[in-house]
Scaffold this motif. Structure first.
Motif, PDB file in Angstrom:
ATOM      1  N   GLN A  86     -44.294 -36.013 -19.655  1.00 59.19           N
ATOM      2  CA  GLN A  86     -44.426 -34.910 -20.589  1.00 59.19           C
ATOM      3  C   GLN A  86     -45.065 -35.445 -21.862  1.00 59.19           C
TER       4      GLN A  86
ATOM      5  N   ASP B 293     -44.179 -35.117 -24.846  1.00 59.98           N
ATOM      6  CA  ASP B 293     -43.197 -35.593 -25.815  1.00 59.98           C
ATOM      7  C   ASP B 293     -42.314 -36.702 -25.250  1.00 59.98           C
ATOM      8  N   ASN B 294     -42.745 -37.341 -24.156  1.00 61.78           N
ATOM      9  CA  ASN B 294     -42.028 -38.428 -23.477  1.00 61.78           C
ATOM     10  C   ASN B 294     -40.669 -38.017 -22.929  1.00 61.78           C
ATOM     11  N   SER B 295     -40.439 -36.729 -22.739  1.00 59.40           N
ATOM     12  CA  SER B 295     -39.196 -36.292 -22.117  1.00 59.40           C
ATOM     13  C   SER B 295     -39.306 -36.536 -20.615  1.00 59.40           C
TER      14      SER B 295
END
Length: 180
Positions: A47, A49-51
């Motif tokens: 993702q 946002d690094n999620s």
């Protein structure tokens, strides 16, 4: 000296040799370029946002399944999931009748949502958690593959009375499992 036909044949042979050499050199240069380019790696999509990647779940439902109640002695062995007993925990059939009780038909830790909510020792429970297996051989409730047994607490007078009062009831319920 050589006559004109032989000169033409030698010149043609030399031109063919030069064209073949140029073609081979060109092919090797372009071939090495394509070999040096690595294919993209197969890593999970991240993702922005690094999620972590999204998880998907499947909803299952059981209609008009038998439910019962039980209590357990204070020093009883732990339930099949290896944890401790707790009010609001349930036991379900093992996945296969008569086989390993550590493999339940609904995975341990799964939250089950009964409809209508269950009353356990005077409190309403809108959700229950699978913690144990029971009726290992499907001997009592073989006609109800998604039967469950509700834990009513330690074996003491009031819990026993409440479990007896609960008796055996049919319930609808649903639960979610991760899509794999």
């Amino acid at each position: 000296m050589l006559d004109n036909n032989k000169k033409m044949l030698i010149i043609t042979a030399i031109l063919i040799f030069i064209i073949m050499t140029i073609t081979i050199v060109y092919a090797n240069i372009n071939g090495n370029k394509s070999l040096s380019q690595k294919p993209p790696s197969k890593t999970p999509i991240q993702q922005k946002d690094n999620s972590p990647a999204e998880k998907w779940y499947v909803q299952f439902a059981a209609k008009q399944q038998q439910t019962t109640a039980y209590t357990e002695e204070i020093n009883a062995p732990r339930p099949a999931n290896g944890q401790h007993y707790f009010t609001g925990g349930i036991a379900v059939h093992p996945r296969y009748p008569g086989y390993d009780p550590r493999v339940p038909i609904i995975p341990f830790g799964t939250v089950v949502y009964p409809s209508p909510p269950l009353e356990i020792n005077g409190d309403k429970y809108h959700s229950l958690v699978v913690m144990d297996t029971g009726d290992i051989n499907y001997g009592l409730w073989g006609d109800y593959p998604y039967w469950f047994d509700v834990y009513f607490g330690n074996t003491e007078y009031y819990n026993i009375q409440n479990a007896k009062k609960y008796g055996a009831k049919k319930h609808d319920y649903y639960w979610y499992e991760e899509w794999k």
